[in-house]
Each structure stands twice: as C-alpha cells, then as structure tokens.
Design a protein around this motif. Sequence first.
Motif, mmCIF file in Angstrom:
data_model
loop_
_atom_site.group_PDB
_atom_site.id
_atom_site.type_symbol
_atom_site.label_atom_id
_atom_site.label_comp_id
_atom_site.label_asym_id
_atom_site.label_seq_id
_atom_site.Cartn_x
_atom_site.Cartn_y
_atom_site.Cartn_z
ATOM 1 N N UNK A 1 0.926 -1.154 -0.153
ATOM 2 C CA UNK A 1 0.037 -0.102 -0.008
ATOM 3 C C UNK A 1 0.842 1.154 0.029
ATOM 4 N N UNK A 2 0.463 2.159 -0.775
ATOM 5 C CA UNK A 2 1.208 3.398 -0.889
ATOM 6 C C UNK A 2 0.455 4.508 -1.360
ATOM 7 N N UNK A 3 0.665 5.537 -0.804
ATOM 8 C CA UNK A 3 -0.104 6.882 -1.147
ATOM 9 C C UNK A 3 0.421 7.424 -2.504
ATOM 10 N N UNK A 4 -0.709 8.061 -3.245
ATOM 11 C CA UNK A 4 -0.262 8.609 -4.534
ATOM 12 C C UNK A 4 -0.163 10.119 -4.273
ATOM 13 N N UNK A 5 0.175 10.996 -5.195
ATOM 14 C CA UNK A 5 0.380 12.564 -5.123
ATOM 15 C C UNK A 5 -0.590 13.120 -4.408
ATOM 16 N N UNK A 6 -1.646 12.809 -4.379
ATOM 17 C CA UNK A 6 -2.829 13.662 -3.534
ATOM 18 C C UNK A 6 -3.055 12.841 -2.130
ATOM 19 N N UNK A 7 -2.215 11.714 -1.767
ATOM 20 C CA UNK A 7 -2.382 11.464 -0.350
ATOM 21 C C UNK A 7 -3.229 10.146 -0.290
ATOM 22 N N UNK A 8 -3.910 9.918 -1.313
ATOM 23 C CA UNK A 8 -5.078 8.635 -1.226
ATOM 24 C C UNK A 8 -3.955 7.403 -1.366
ATOM 25 N N UNK A 9 -4.264 6.594 -0.646
ATOM 26 C CA UNK A 9 -3.839 5.098 -0.284
ATOM 27 C C UNK A 9 -4.321 4.270 -1.520
ATOM 28 N N UNK A 10 -3.390 3.438 -2.190
ATOM 29 C CA UNK A 10 -3.737 2.486 -3.150
ATOM 30 C C UNK A 10 -3.037 1.224 -2.722
ATOM 31 N N UNK A 11 -4.176 0.075 -2.510
ATOM 32 C CA UNK A 11 -3.399 -1.158 -2.196
ATOM 33 C C UNK A 11 -3.203 -1.843 -3.617
ATOM 34 N N UNK A 12 -2.041 -2.506 -3.780
ATOM 35 C CA UNK A 12 -1.497 -3.529 -4.759
ATOM 36 C C UNK A 12 -1.599 -4.920 -4.287
ATOM 37 N N UNK B 1 8.234 16.939 -5.397
ATOM 38 C CA UNK B 1 8.128 18.003 -6.411
ATOM 39 C C UNK B 1 8.681 17.532 -7.862
ATOM 40 N N UNK B 2 9.920 16.887 -7.630
ATOM 41 C CA UNK B 2 10.464 16.515 -8.834
ATOM 42 C C UNK B 2 9.797 15.412 -9.583
ATOM 43 N N UNK B 3 9.212 14.498 -9.022
ATOM 44 C CA UNK B 3 8.375 13.557 -9.460
ATOM 45 C C UNK B 3 7.011 13.828 -9.833
ATOM 46 N N UNK B 4 6.435 15.042 -9.256
ATOM 47 C CA UNK B 4 5.116 15.597 -9.761
ATOM 48 C C UNK B 4 5.494 16.168 -11.035
ATOM 49 N N UNK B 5 6.747 16.983 -11.470
ATOM 50 C CA UNK B 5 7.085 17.658 -12.461
ATOM 51 C C UNK B 5 7.130 16.777 -13.746
ATOM 52 N N UNK C 1 -0.887 9.213 -16.844
ATOM 53 C CA UNK C 1 -2.190 8.683 -16.566
ATOM 54 C C UNK C 1 -2.411 7.681 -15.533
ATOM 55 N N UNK C 2 -1.201 6.668 -15.794
ATOM 56 C CA UNK C 2 -1.583 5.572 -14.892
ATOM 57 C C UNK C 2 -1.361 6.028 -13.156
ATOM 58 N N UNK C 3 -1.813 5.132 -12.447
ATOM 59 C CA UNK C 3 -1.816 5.559 -11.071
ATOM 60 C C UNK C 3 -0.157 5.661 -10.693
ATOM 61 N N UNK C 4 0.414 6.731 -9.972
ATOM 62 C CA UNK C 4 1.795 7.012 -9.650
ATOM 63 C C UNK C 4 1.835 6.967 -8.107
ATOM 64 N N UNK C 5 2.439 5.949 -7.480
ATOM 65 C CA UNK C 5 2.491 5.695 -6.122
ATOM 66 C C UNK C 5 3.876 6.103 -5.565
ATOM 67 N N UNK C 6 3.693 6.689 -4.336
ATOM 68 C CA UNK C 6 5.353 7.069 -3.722
ATOM 69 C C UNK C 6 5.704 6.432 -2.549
ATOM 70 N N UNK C 7 6.932 5.765 -2.888
ATOM 71 C CA UNK C 7 7.586 4.880 -2.171
ATOM 72 C C UNK C 7 8.534 5.837 -1.099
ATOM 73 N N UNK C 8 8.049 6.543 -0.289
ATOM 74 C CA UNK C 8 8.772 7.557 0.336
ATOM 75 C C UNK C 8 9.861 6.983 1.420
ATOM 76 N N UNK C 9 9.517 5.862 1.714
ATOM 77 C CA UNK C 9 10.592 5.391 2.873
ATOM 78 C C UNK C 9 11.184 4.288 2.356
ATOM 79 N N UNK C 10 11.051 3.759 1.017
ATOM 80 C CA UNK C 10 11.899 2.803 0.302
ATOM 81 C C UNK C 10 11.345 1.597 0.535
#
Length: 187
Positions: free
Chosen positions: A52-63, A115-119, A127-136
């Motif tokens: 589970x990771x959050x997207x750019x809007x903070x919404x969590x997606x479960x894969x 910020x760089x990821x969003x750019x 257009x595909x779901x883009x999730x953030x692995x902030x802690x690796x």
Amino acid sequence: MTKKKLLSAIAGLLVTTGIVVGVFLVFRFVLQSAPLETVMSEQYGNRMIDFELADMNGNTTRVSASSGKPKLINFWASWCPGCHDEAESLNRVYAKYKDEVEIISVNVTTEDTVEEAQAFLDAYDIQMPALLDEDGTVSAQYMITAIPTNFFVKRDGTIDKITYEITEAGAEAFIKELLDDNEDDES
C-alpha cells in the motif's frame, strides 16, 4: 577564411550532422522494435509482495497479488534517463491495456523528491496510478537495484518477468503473454 572554405566547412558540418541524426534514428528504431531483455532474478515464480502506498494526492492504493488481474509494476525516478525514455511508451501501453492489466508506477521517492516526481508526471502527462515509495520499503522488498525496473505479474500473483527499461513493443509482447496465460487458465 575564404568564402569557398567557409561553404565547404558548413557543407561538411551539415553532412556530419545528417549522418549522426541518421544513425540515431536507425538506432532508436532498432531499440524500439527489439524484444525486452529480462533481468536474471531469483524472484521469478515467487508470489508478488502486496503493498500500500499513497499517490500524489495522499490517497492510499493497495496493490495485491490476489486482485485477479495481471500487473505491470514500474519503478522509476524523475532523474533517470531510462525513465524519461520509457515514459511515452508506458503511457501508450497504459491507454491500451488499462482495463485488462493493472499498470502501476512506483516512484522511488527515497532517490527523488515529491516535487521532481510531480514535475515528471506533468511533463509526460502520466495517466497511470503513480504511487510514492517515500521510505523505500517497497523498493527494498522488490530488491530494486536499478531504475527503471518493471515487474510483469501473472493473474495468480506470481512474478513472471522483470526488465529494466521498457519499450512499447516489448511490453505489449509480455502483456499478451500474461493475457494468453490467463485465457489458458480459464479453459
């Protein structure tokens, strides 16, 4: 410098530029049509790790391995040249297969900034779901050692193939295999 020498130098520069551009175009054509090479990995045949990771809007997606859909999971970073090279191909693959295959991108945010990821996402109109692995954590679980890395996962959740940089033709070939495998399982 005489006019004749100047014209000769300009002509030589134009010919050289034409040759370089021609070689580049041939190389790109061959690269785009060549099949993808898979990465040697002990992960083949293993069940994918749910995350589970959050997207750019903070919404969590479960894969999840048990979603019943084949998957293409793309690990990337904004500074990665291969990620830039494959972005448009991934957009086309997503547009074509989004109803049949779960296609997810995971930004290795420990190696990037939000910020760089969003750019990057904006620049390529991803257009595909883009999730953030902030802690690796997810990148570590998937043993990501190179970016980009792409996982092709069967409907039953097992890892089928892993590649580095992706091409549209190569991705389509692997996706068709996943979809054909799914049809074989249903018969």
